[in-house]
Design a protein around this motif. Structure first.
Motif, short mmCIF file in Angstrom:
data_model
loop_
_atom_site.label_atom_id
_atom_site.label_comp_id
_atom_site.label_asym_id
_atom_site.label_seq_id
_atom_site.Cartn_x
_atom_site.Cartn_y
_atom_site.Cartn_z
N ILE A 44 0.86 -1.18 0.00
CA ILE A 44 0.00 0.00 0.00
C ILE A 44 0.90 1.23 0.00
CG2 ILE A 44 -1.94 -1.09 1.17
CD1 ILE A 44 -0.98 0.29 3.75
N GLN A 45 0.42 2.29 -0.62
CA GLN A 45 1.18 3.53 -0.68
C GLN A 45 0.29 4.68 -0.19
OE1 GLN A 45 2.55 3.73 -4.76
NE2 GLN A 45 4.40 2.59 -4.27
N VAL A 46 0.89 5.52 0.62
CA VAL A 46 0.17 6.65 1.19
C VAL A 46 0.99 7.91 0.95
CG1 VAL A 46 -0.79 7.68 3.28
CG2 VAL A 46 -0.86 5.19 2.96
N ILE A 47 0.34 8.95 0.44
CA ILE A 47 0.99 10.25 0.30
C ILE A 47 0.72 11.06 1.56
CG2 ILE A 47 1.14 12.38 -1.03
CD1 ILE A 47 2.18 9.97 -2.52
N GLY A 48 1.78 11.51 2.19
CA GLY A 48 1.63 12.26 3.43
C GLY A 48 2.19 13.67 3.31
#
Length: 231
Positions: A136-140
C-alpha cells in the motif's frame, strides 16, 4: 533352629528392602530421564515451530520517498512524502496499522517511537490485511510551525551545523495467523536535501539560507546507526 530362622528371615528382609530401594532409585532415574527427554523434545518442537513461523509469517517492509518539495510556509516546515508498506513474507499480515510523524527534537529515537506505538494501540480505525507481495502507498504531508522550527534549530546549537534536522519516525503493527503476538516494523528516516556544490546530503536545514528545496533534490534516507525495532 529358631535363632537361625530369625537370622535368615532378617537377611531376607534386608535384601528385600535393598531391592525395593534400588527399584525406587531406578524408577527415579528413569523418571528424571523421561522428564529431560520430554523437555528436550518440547524445546526441539518449539524451535521447529519458531523456525516454521519465521519462514512462513508475514514481514512488513517500510520505505519512503519524496512526494514534493520541502517548503517553509510562514517560517514553518512542510514535507511531502510517499510511504510504501509491503508484505515481503509468505502469509497475510493481519490488522495492519501504522502511524508516522516528523520529529525535530534532539532525542527522538525510542521515546518518540514508544509514544507513536501507544497511538497505534489506541487507534482501531484504518486497519487492513495485506496479502503476501501486496503493498500500500500513502501520500503524506506534514507541517511544523515556525516556533517548532526555531526551537529545534536552537536545540542543535553547538552540536554540528545549526538548522532544523527533521526525522520521519513511526511504526507499523500487525498480527500473523500463527499466534496473537503483535509484530512491529519500526522506522526512522532522516530528511534532507542533496547539495550539488558540496556533493553531500545536507540534513541541517536553514529556512532562510536554503529556501524551497525542489523534489528532485529532497532526500529521505534510513537513519544510520539507529536500530528501529523490528520483530
Amino acid at each position: 533352629m529358631a535363632p537361625i530362622t530369625n537370622v535368615v528371615l532378617a537377611i531376607i528382609a534386608v535384601v528385600q528392602i535393598l531391592l525395593v530401594l534400588n527399584a525406587n532409585e531406578s524408577a527415579r532415574i528413569s523418571a528424571n530421564a523421561a522428564v529431560r527427554a520430554a523437555d528436550t523434545s518440547t524445546q526441539a518442537n518449539n524451535l521447529s515451530r519458531q523456525s516454521l513461523i519465521a519462514d512462513q509469517r508475514p514481514w512488513i517492509a517500510v520505505s519512503f520517498e519524496p512526494a514534493g518539495p520541502i517548503t517553509w510556509p510562514a517560517g514553518g516546515l512542510q514535507i511531502s512524502y510517499k510511504d510504501t508498506l509491503k508484505n515481503i513474507g509468505k502469509s497475510p499480515a493481519l490488522n495492519l496499522k501504522h502511524v508516522q510523524g516528523i520529529a525535530l527534537a534532539l532525542d527522538i529515537d525510542l521515546p518518540e517511537q514508544a509514544s507513536l506505538r501507544r497511538l497505534i494501540a489506541a487507534n482501531n480505525t484504518g486497519a487492513i490485511n495485506l496479502m503476501p507481495g501486496e503493498e500500500i502507498q500513502v501520500i503524506g504531508h506534514i507541517q511544523r510551525s515556525r516556533d517548532e522550527v526555531t526551537r529545534s534549530a536552537a536545540a542543535w546549537a553547538g552540536d554540528g551545523p545549526s538548522g532544523s534536522r527533521p526525522v520521519l519516525i513511526g511504526a507499523a503493527d500487525y498480527k500473523t495467523s500463527f499466534d496473537d503476538e503483535v509484530r512491529t516494523t519500526g522506522f526512522i528516516y532522516e530528511v534532507g536535501f542533496w547539495d550539488p556544490a558540496k556533493g553531500i546530503t545536507v540534513t541541517a536545514m536553514d529556512p532562510l539560507a536554503d529556501g524551497e528545496i525542489p523534489p528532485e533534490r529532497v532526500r529521505i534516507r534510513r537513519r544510520p546507526n539507529i536500530d528501529a525495532p523490528v520483530n
